[in-house]
Design a protein around this motif. Structure first.
Motif, short mmCIF file in Angstrom:
data_model
loop_
_atom_site.label_atom_id
_atom_site.label_comp_id
_atom_site.label_asym_id
_atom_site.label_seq_id
_atom_site.Cartn_x
_atom_site.Cartn_y
_atom_site.Cartn_z
N GLY A 92 0.81 -1.21 0.00
CA GLY A 92 0.00 0.00 0.00
C GLY A 92 0.85 1.26 0.00
O GLY A 92 0.55 2.22 -0.72
N LEU A 93 1.92 1.27 0.79
CA LEU A 93 2.82 2.43 0.81
C LEU A 93 3.51 2.60 -0.53
O LEU A 93 3.67 3.72 -1.03
N LEU A 94 3.90 1.48 -1.12
CA LEU A 94 4.59 1.52 -2.41
C LEU A 94 3.66 2.02 -3.51
O LEU A 94 4.01 2.91 -4.30
N ILE A 95 2.45 1.47 -3.57
CA ILE A 95 1.48 1.87 -4.61
C ILE A 95 1.03 3.31 -4.41
O ILE A 95 0.87 4.07 -5.37
N GLY A 96 0.86 3.70 -3.15
CA GLY A 96 0.41 5.06 -2.87
C GLY A 96 1.43 6.13 -3.21
O GLY A 96 1.06 7.27 -3.50
N ARG A 97 2.72 5.77 -3.21
CA ARG A 97 3.78 6.77 -3.44
C ARG A 97 4.41 6.67 -4.82
O ARG A 97 5.14 7.57 -5.22
N SER A 98 4.15 5.59 -5.56
CA SER A 98 4.83 5.39 -6.83
C SER A 98 3.82 5.10 -7.94
O SER A 98 3.05 4.14 -7.85
N ARG A 99 3.82 5.92 -8.99
CA ARG A 99 2.94 5.66 -10.13
C ARG A 99 3.33 4.37 -10.84
O ARG A 99 2.47 3.63 -11.33
N TRP A 100 4.62 4.10 -10.91
CA TRP A 100 5.08 2.87 -11.54
C TRP A 100 4.53 1.66 -10.80
O TRP A 100 4.03 0.71 -11.43
N ALA A 101 4.63 1.68 -9.47
CA ALA A 101 4.11 0.57 -8.68
C ALA A 101 2.60 0.45 -8.82
O ALA A 101 2.05 -0.66 -8.88
N GLU A 102 1.91 1.59 -8.88
CA GLU A 102 0.45 1.57 -9.05
C GLU A 102 0.07 0.92 -10.38
O GLU A 102 -0.84 0.07 -10.43
N ASP A 103 0.77 1.28 -11.45
CA ASP A 103 0.45 0.72 -12.77
C ASP A 103 0.83 -0.75 -12.86
O ASP A 103 0.16 -1.53 -13.55
N ALA A 104 1.90 -1.15 -12.18
CA ALA A 104 2.38 -2.53 -12.29
C ALA A 104 1.68 -3.49 -11.34
O ALA A 104 1.45 -4.66 -11.69
N LEU A 105 1.33 -3.02 -10.14
CA LEU A 105 0.82 -3.92 -9.11
C LEU A 105 -0.69 -3.86 -8.89
O LEU A 105 -1.32 -4.87 -8.57
N LEU A 106 -1.27 -2.67 -9.04
CA LEU A 106 -2.68 -2.52 -8.69
C LEU A 106 -3.64 -3.29 -9.60
O LEU A 106 -4.60 -3.89 -9.10
N PRO A 107 -3.44 -3.33 -10.93
CA PRO A 107 -4.39 -4.06 -11.78
C PRO A 107 -4.56 -5.53 -11.41
O PRO A 107 -5.70 -6.00 -11.25
N PRO A 108 -3.46 -6.32 -11.25
CA PRO A 108 -3.67 -7.73 -10.85
C PRO A 108 -4.27 -7.87 -9.46
O PRO A 108 -5.09 -8.77 -9.22
N LEU A 109 -3.92 -6.98 -8.54
CA LEU A 109 -4.49 -7.04 -7.19
C LEU A 109 -5.98 -6.73 -7.22
O LEU A 109 -6.78 -7.37 -6.52
N GLU A 110 -6.36 -5.74 -8.04
CA GLU A 110 -7.78 -5.40 -8.16
C GLU A 110 -8.57 -6.52 -8.81
O GLU A 110 -9.75 -6.72 -8.50
N MET A 111 -7.94 -7.29 -9.69
CA MET A 111 -8.61 -8.42 -10.31
C MET A 111 -8.83 -9.55 -9.31
O MET A 111 -9.86 -10.24 -9.33
N LEU A 112 -7.89 -9.72 -8.39
CA LEU A 112 -7.99 -10.78 -7.38
C LEU A 112 -8.93 -10.40 -6.23
O LEU A 112 -9.51 -11.28 -5.60
N ARG A 113 -9.09 -9.11 -5.99
CA ARG A 113 -9.83 -8.65 -4.81
C ARG A 113 -11.28 -9.16 -4.74
O ARG A 113 -11.72 -9.55 -3.66
N PRO A 114 -12.06 -9.17 -5.82
CA PRO A 114 -13.46 -9.59 -5.69
C PRO A 114 -13.65 -11.10 -5.50
O PRO A 114 -14.78 -11.53 -5.24
N ILE A 115 -12.59 -11.89 -5.65
CA ILE A 115 -12.74 -13.35 -5.55
C ILE A 115 -13.04 -13.72 -4.10
O ILE A 115 -12.25 -13.41 -3.20
#
Length: 268
Positions: A92-115
């Motif tokens: 969360g700290l990494l995604i919140g502070r880095s656009r690169w981390a947000e683009d690389a990590l958030l999409p797969p995490l968001e896909m897994l979240r509703p499961i």
């Protein structure tokens, strides 16, 4: 108006109101179960009354298996929660502070979240050699996403003017992170930890469906399979009490670690 009065009422009055609320729920439950209330969509014909649940709870308290059930469930919940807290806060700290981390990590995490947790059971059995690790993984997935998303939310909503002021005074990246970002995001992180703890308990029954031996979730599921309705409610109430208590403990620890937040509330 009523909400404002309740929030500013003396502590004994608030405690009395909360106890009265619980008592009202128990009385409504007693009335619905004893009169076999049938509302069409919802029926209480097979729901055990509070007296039967109290009797089953007393029997569980006297059972030598109680400590084994509780010990197994607590170990699974807190192991999964600890791993989720570490992963969720760091990511969360990494995604919140880095656009690169947000683009690389958030999409797969968001896909897994509703499961839902129950959908992970077959894969967890295939992924982990032991049922114990599978159960810890289920509680981990339940707790991870509330912690992760609240951490991201907290970091993103830190006032940019505070960051700019710290930099203008000569603070480096590490100082800005430790003295501005982390304290600013702390309330949201604590909220995420509290919700994550409750979700870990929520996933416990699903996790312990894998196990065939011990745990409060297993006790609840086994009671359902043998149609012991009173014990089902006992298991649910035990999970609810421990979930509420552990979430409250997380909030207390978080409040103790944020004295500036407590001071703001007192001055408000």
């Amino acid at each position: 108006m009523l909400l404002s009065l309740a929030l500013h009422a003396p502590a004994p009055a608030r405690i009395a109101l909360r106890l009265a609320s619980l008592l009202a729920c128990v009385l409504a439950w007693q009335s619905a179960s004893t009169h076999h209330l049938d509302l069409g969509l919802v029926t209480f014909q097979n729901v055990p009354p509070p007296a039967d649940v109290l009797r089953a709870g007393w029997e569980l308290l006297q059972s030598p298996k109680l400590l084994t059930h509780l010990g197994a469930s607590l170990a699974r919940v807190f192991s999964g929660f600890a791993a989720a807290a570490l992963a969720g806060i760091v990511l969360g700290l990494l995604i919140g502070r880095s656009r690169w981390a947000e683009d690389a990590l958030l999409p797969p995490l968001e896909m897994l979240r509703p499961i839902p947790a129950v959908a992970w059971i077959p894969l967890a059995i295939l992924m982990f050699p032991s049922s114990e690790m599978s159960m810890v993984f289920i509680t981990f997935t339940g707790a991870l996403f509330p912690i992760l998303l609240n951490t991201v939310h907290g970091v993103e909503h830190v006032d940019a003017r505070l960051v700019a002021s710290a930099r203008s005074l000569g603070s480096g990246r590490l100082s800005v992170f430790a003295e501005v970002i982390l304290p600013g995001a702390a309330p949201s992180i604590v909220t995420g930890l509290s919700i994550g703890m409750g979700t870990a308990w929520f996933c416990l029954v699903t996790a312990e469906m894998i196990s065939g031996q011990f745990g409060i979730g297993y006790y609840t599921w086994a009671s359902y399979t043998i149609q012991n309705y009173a014990e089902i409610v006992v298991g649910m109430l035990v999970i609810g009490l421990f979930g509420m208590g552990s979430s409250a403990l997380i909030k207390r620890i978080g409040t103790a670690c944020m004295p500036w937040q407590r001071q703001q509330k007192e001055n408000a």
